[in-house]
Structure formats: structure tokens, C-alpha cells
Design a protein around this motif. Sequence first.
Motif, short mmCIF file in Angstrom:
data_model
loop_
_atom_site.label_atom_id
_atom_site.label_comp_id
_atom_site.label_asym_id
_atom_site.label_seq_id
_atom_site.Cartn_x
_atom_site.Cartn_y
_atom_site.Cartn_z
N UNK A 155 0.84 -1.20 0.00
CA UNK A 155 0.00 0.00 0.00
C UNK A 155 0.87 1.24 0.00
N UNK A 156 1.88 1.26 0.85
CA UNK A 156 2.77 2.42 0.92
C UNK A 156 3.48 2.66 -0.41
N UNK A 157 3.98 1.62 -1.02
CA UNK A 157 4.67 1.77 -2.31
C UNK A 157 3.72 2.30 -3.38
N UNK A 158 2.49 1.78 -3.40
CA UNK A 158 1.51 2.22 -4.39
C UNK A 158 1.14 3.69 -4.18
N UNK A 159 0.95 4.08 -2.93
CA UNK A 159 0.63 5.48 -2.63
C UNK A 159 1.77 6.40 -3.05
N UNK A 160 3.00 6.03 -2.72
CA UNK A 160 4.15 6.85 -3.11
C UNK A 160 4.26 6.96 -4.63
N UNK A 161 4.03 5.85 -5.31
CA UNK A 161 4.13 5.82 -6.77
C UNK A 161 3.08 6.72 -7.42
N UNK A 162 1.94 6.88 -6.77
CA UNK A 162 0.86 7.69 -7.34
C UNK A 162 0.84 9.12 -6.79
N UNK A 163 1.91 9.53 -6.13
CA UNK A 163 2.03 10.92 -5.70
C UNK A 163 1.46 11.22 -4.33
N UNK A 164 1.18 10.20 -3.54
CA UNK A 164 0.62 10.40 -2.21
C UNK A 164 1.66 10.13 -1.12
N UNK A 165 2.79 10.82 -1.25
CA UNK A 165 3.84 10.67 -0.24
C UNK A 165 3.34 11.14 1.13
N UNK A 166 3.72 10.40 2.17
CA UNK A 166 3.37 10.72 3.56
C UNK A 166 1.87 10.63 3.85
N UNK A 167 1.13 10.00 2.96
CA UNK A 167 -0.28 9.71 3.21
C UNK A 167 -0.37 8.93 4.52
N UNK A 168 -1.31 9.30 5.38
CA UNK A 168 -1.35 8.74 6.73
C UNK A 168 -2.05 7.39 6.75
N UNK A 169 -1.28 6.34 7.01
CA UNK A 169 -1.83 4.99 7.15
C UNK A 169 -1.93 4.67 8.63
N UNK A 170 -3.14 4.66 9.14
CA UNK A 170 -3.39 4.31 10.53
C UNK A 170 -3.70 2.82 10.59
N UNK A 171 -2.72 2.04 11.01
CA UNK A 171 -2.86 0.58 11.00
C UNK A 171 -3.59 0.12 12.26
N UNK A 172 -4.81 -0.32 12.06
CA UNK A 172 -5.61 -0.81 13.19
C UNK A 172 -5.30 -2.28 13.43
N UNK A 173 -5.07 -2.61 14.69
CA UNK A 173 -4.91 -4.01 15.06
C UNK A 173 -5.99 -4.41 16.04
N UNK A 174 -6.63 -5.52 15.77
CA UNK A 174 -7.76 -5.99 16.58
C UNK A 174 -7.34 -7.05 17.60
N UNK A 175 -6.12 -6.93 18.07
CA UNK A 175 -5.60 -7.88 19.05
C UNK A 175 -6.41 -7.90 20.33
N UNK A 176 -6.93 -6.75 20.74
CA UNK A 176 -7.69 -6.69 22.00
C UNK A 176 -9.12 -7.22 21.83
N UNK A 177 -9.51 -7.50 20.61
CA UNK A 177 -10.80 -8.12 20.36
C UNK A 177 -10.68 -9.62 20.08
#
Length: 256
Positions: A133-155
Motif C-alpha cells: 500500500x505504501x509503495x503504491x501510494x508513493x508511486x501515485x504521488x501520495x507521499x506521507x499519506x497517513x496509514x493508521x494501521x488498526x490491530x484488533x488484538x484486543x478483540x
Amino acid sequence: MTIIQEFNKLHSSNEIVLLGNAWDLLSALTLEKAGFKAIGTTSWGIANSFGFPDGELIDFERHLGVIRTITENVEIPVSADIEAGYGEEQETIIENVLRTADVGVAGINIEDSLKKQTGLRTIKEHCNLLSSIRMALDHHGYQNFYINARTDTYFQTENPLLETVNRAKAYVESGASGIFVPGLINYVEIKEITMNVNAPINILSSPGLTNCHVLKQLGVQRLSFGNALSDKVISFLDRHAAELIESQDTSLLYED
């Protein structure tokens, strides 16, 4: 300053980011008018507004249409909750992320839970997805686009603290901008995670876990309230609609 830069700057300030969760244009405009500095869409709220339960059961086109309507009409940054990406194949998920970026959001939430079965993606699988996802975003001009990675470990795990720290570190190394841990409520464990993960930590508000000032002292950088506000509004509508039918009197609509 671009909207992406503005959103990233909020996460590097000394103040905790209180994210206003919206589910339609009216709620987004209301949150902006109230003074929220950023909006996060709530997948639960959007799905509910169309009569669907949460869990990627709403058509992605319809979901994306709501996000587009919000970004086109507010001036503050918007982060889109796209659950697990609305796809089984990695290529589909990446395409959906890029389409979401194209409508003008500054970031996304994307989770590691599976939608058609219980459990989480393996760390390796999810890290590979985040890197792609990060590579694709960078390639399409969305550098530093904020990826908030949710983890459902507590569920979905019995002893979530260590698993959360391990996943969070791996996700950040794979391109995540921040980590979202819904279900995390223990103050000691919150502190443990914020001290051991080199990225902004996002907490989901819950009863007893509501105060930005307290969470800031624990190292939390972002607090969101998910579907709590939309649930509150729906409850208000349900109650007053029932009162109108029962009383056969519209006077309550004009009371302060």
C-alpha cells in the motif's frame, strides 16, 4: 501546506488529536463547525445510515461516495475508515486505497482482522500488505499519506499486550504512520504500548476512557469515538419519533 501535510502535523504536535467521527455530510459539517481539526469517517456509522451492519456489507462504491461527499465539502483533513480494505485479494485492497486517496482524504484506517472468518491476518501477511500500500501510494504521488494501521488484538487474542507491541512495531517498519488499538482500556498497558512503539498511538473512546488530558499523559496521540456519536443521534431520533406517535402531539419538537 497540503491536506496530507496538515494531517501529519496534527500528529506531531504537543496536543492530542481528538478526531471527530462522521457518517454523512451533515455530521461532518457539524463537527467542522464545532471546531474539530480533523474528521475520521466511521464505517459503522456509514453502513448503519444505509441500513447495513458494519463489516464490509455495504457496497464499496456507496461507501466511497459518502467519503467523497465529505471531502468535497469540508476544509479540514479527513481520514477514511475502510475496514480491512473491502477485498480479499491484495490487488483489490490496494486499488480501493488508491481510489480512496483520489477523493481527497489525508489518510485511512485499515485493519488486520479478517472479514469472512474470525482471526487476524498473520503479521507477515499484513506487513506485506502495508508495504505494498505504501509503495503504491508513493508511486501515485501520495507521499506521507497517513496509514493508521488498526490491530484488533484486543478483540481477538487472549493475551493481547505482547502481540499488540509486536504487531505495532512490525506495521510501523512496513510503512504504517500510526497504530490504532481499539479495545485497549488498561492504563498500564496503554503506557507500555506508547513507550515501546515509535509511532502515534490512536485509542478508541469507551466508558471510563474518555479524557484527552489523561490519555495525553499516557503518551496517546489520538483519540477517536468511532460510532458512539452516531449511535447517540440515532437513539435520540428513535426516542423522539416514538414519543410523537405515542402522544399524537408535535409540541416536543419546539421545546428547548
